[in-house]
Design a protein around this motif. Structure first.
Motif, short mmCIF file in Angstrom:
data_model
loop_
_atom_site.label_atom_id
_atom_site.label_comp_id
_atom_site.label_asym_id
_atom_site.label_seq_id
_atom_site.Cartn_x
_atom_site.Cartn_y
_atom_site.Cartn_z
N ILE A 113 0.84 -1.20 0.00
CA ILE A 113 0.00 0.00 0.00
C ILE A 113 0.87 1.25 0.00
O ILE A 113 1.77 1.40 0.83
CB ILE A 113 -0.93 0.02 1.23
CG1 ILE A 113 -1.89 -1.17 1.18
CG2 ILE A 113 -1.73 1.32 1.27
CD1 ILE A 113 -2.79 -1.26 2.40
N HIS A 114 0.60 2.14 -0.94
CA HIS A 114 1.22 3.46 -0.99
C HIS A 114 0.10 4.50 -0.88
O HIS A 114 -1.07 4.15 -0.75
CB HIS A 114 2.00 3.65 -2.29
CG HIS A 114 3.04 2.58 -2.53
ND1 HIS A 114 4.27 2.60 -1.92
CD2 HIS A 114 3.01 1.45 -3.30
CE1 HIS A 114 4.97 1.55 -2.31
NE2 HIS A 114 4.23 0.84 -3.14
N SER A 115 0.46 5.77 -0.95
CA SER A 115 -0.54 6.83 -0.94
C SER A 115 -0.07 7.97 -1.83
O SER A 115 1.01 8.53 -1.61
CB SER A 115 -0.79 7.33 0.48
OG SER A 115 -1.84 8.28 0.50
N TRP A 127 0.03 11.57 -3.06
CA TRP A 127 -0.27 12.85 -2.39
C TRP A 127 0.49 13.98 -3.05
O TRP A 127 1.72 13.93 -3.17
CB TRP A 127 0.12 12.76 -0.91
CG TRP A 127 -0.22 13.98 -0.10
CD1 TRP A 127 -1.23 14.86 -0.32
CD2 TRP A 127 0.46 14.45 1.07
NE1 TRP A 127 -1.23 15.85 0.64
CE2 TRP A 127 -0.21 15.62 1.51
CE3 TRP A 127 1.56 14.00 1.78
CZ2 TRP A 127 0.21 16.34 2.62
CZ3 TRP A 127 1.96 14.71 2.90
CH2 TRP A 127 1.28 15.86 3.31
N ASP A 152 -5.13 6.50 -1.22
CA ASP A 152 -4.31 5.30 -1.09
C ASP A 152 -4.21 4.55 -2.41
O ASP A 152 -5.15 4.52 -3.21
CB ASP A 152 -4.89 4.38 -0.02
CG ASP A 152 -4.57 4.85 1.39
OD1 ASP A 152 -3.76 5.78 1.53
OD2 ASP A 152 -5.12 4.28 2.35
N CYS A 206 4.71 9.96 -1.28
CA CYS A 206 3.90 8.88 -0.73
C CYS A 206 3.58 9.22 0.71
O CYS A 206 4.47 9.51 1.50
CB CYS A 206 4.63 7.54 -0.81
SG CYS A 206 3.76 6.17 -0.03
N GLU A 255 2.02 7.17 2.82
CA GLU A 255 1.84 5.93 3.57
C GLU A 255 3.21 5.33 3.87
O GLU A 255 4.04 5.21 2.96
CB GLU A 255 1.01 4.93 2.76
CG GLU A 255 0.70 3.64 3.47
CD GLU A 255 -0.44 3.76 4.46
OE1 GLU A 255 -0.50 2.95 5.39
OE2 GLU A 255 -1.28 4.67 4.28
N CYS A 274 5.40 2.89 3.67
CA CYS A 274 5.28 1.70 2.82
C CYS A 274 6.47 0.75 2.89
O CYS A 274 6.47 -0.28 2.23
CB CYS A 274 5.05 2.12 1.38
SG CYS A 274 6.33 3.24 0.73
N HIS A 296 10.67 4.19 1.87
CA HIS A 296 9.51 5.08 1.77
C HIS A 296 9.93 6.53 1.51
O HIS A 296 9.29 7.26 0.75
CB HIS A 296 8.70 4.99 3.07
CG HIS A 296 7.74 6.11 3.28
ND1 HIS A 296 6.60 6.28 2.54
CD2 HIS A 296 7.77 7.15 4.17
CE1 HIS A 296 5.95 7.36 2.94
NE2 HIS A 296 6.63 7.91 3.93
#
Length: 263
Positions: A170-172, A174, A183, A206, A208, A210, A214
């Motif tokens: 899972i990343h996000s 942004w 997400d 990102c 999240e 991760c 990251h």
């Protein structure tokens, strides 16, 4: 020096007025920014009221002698009030949150540009569709690695849809200046639309946690004119970055993203 100082003061003042948010650069930033400021105003009002009541109670009922005041087991009107009031506050905030959410998630059935965003360990891949770019004539992509930050180009004033994919964790996705993130979940297709409203270069990242690298999941968003946008896509064709990339195989290695694309 005075001129630069005045600019800095003005920028700081504007940021304070936005309560810490960067200068908005997308259509979705308006409802999100209004909700952000309204929530802080409500929180400030509640805080001032509570602090005022605490101060009043401290002064009004401070100890004046050795005699203890009358002790009450409960105060029914007070208990009803502090049970109902929080629900009223939550209900009002929920109402305005839903309004902002509906505006942000509005969709144009035919957006001008669709970008497939692939978040992978540990960088980003951006796929541009040929159907949106007849002058280019083919799908093109740009991909990054741990040591090479990728670029995302968007045309100003045009509706853009981001289709979010992840092949691993899972990343996000942004972009702080867009006031929105979403997400990127393996096995789930997330997407949202927005319209860039201001030309410039904006940071993306990102949001999240991760994994190991990251901190390397950064990208630059270039909001440019339509002519510059088309010219950039043609440079990707010249580099041989055609087709659709689901994430570079060497994205988790140091060095440029060149060969080894997984398609």
């Amino acid at each position: 020096m005075l001129f630069l100082a005045s600019c800095s003061i003005q920028d700081t003042t504007n940021e304070f007025q936005r309560l810490g948010l960067p200068e908005p650069a997308s259509s979705n930033a308006i409802p999100i920014g209004d909700l952000w400021i309204g929530t802080w105003i409500a929180a400030g009002a509640v805080g001032i009221l509570v602090w005022g009541l605490i101060g009043w109670a401290v002064l009004r009922y401070r100890r004046r002698s050795n005699l203890l005041p009358r002790q009450n087991r409960y105060n029914l009107p007070m208990e009803i009030m502090y049970t109902i009031v929080p629900f009223v506050i939550i209900g009002v905030l929920f109402y305005f949150t839903v309004i902002a959410q509906n505006k942000v998630l509005e969709r144009d059935p035919d957006p001008a540009v669709t970008v497939e965003v692939v978040g992978q360990k540990w960088s980003w891949t951006f796929n541009y569709k040929s159907a949106d770019n007849p002058d280019v004539g083919t799908d093109v992509y740009n991909a990054g690695t741990i040591s090479e930050t990728p670029d995302l180009y968007l045309p100003v004033g045009q509706r853009v849809q981001f289709d979010l994919r992840s092949p691993d964790v899972i990343h996000s996705f942004w972009v702080p200046a867009f006031y929105q993130k979403m997400d990127v979940v393996p096995g789930r297709d997330n997407s949202f639309q927005t319209t860039p409203t201001k030309e410039g270069v904006f940071a993306g990242k990102c949001a999240e946690l991760c994994g190991t690298y990251h901190s390397a999941m950064l990208f630059n968003v270039h909001v440019v004119s339509e002519a510059e946008y088309t010219a950039y896509l043609k440079t990707l064709v010249a580099k041989g970055q055609t087709g659709e990339a689901t994430g570079p195989a060497n994205a988790n290695k140091f060095g440029p993203a060149g060969e080894g694309q997984t398609r």
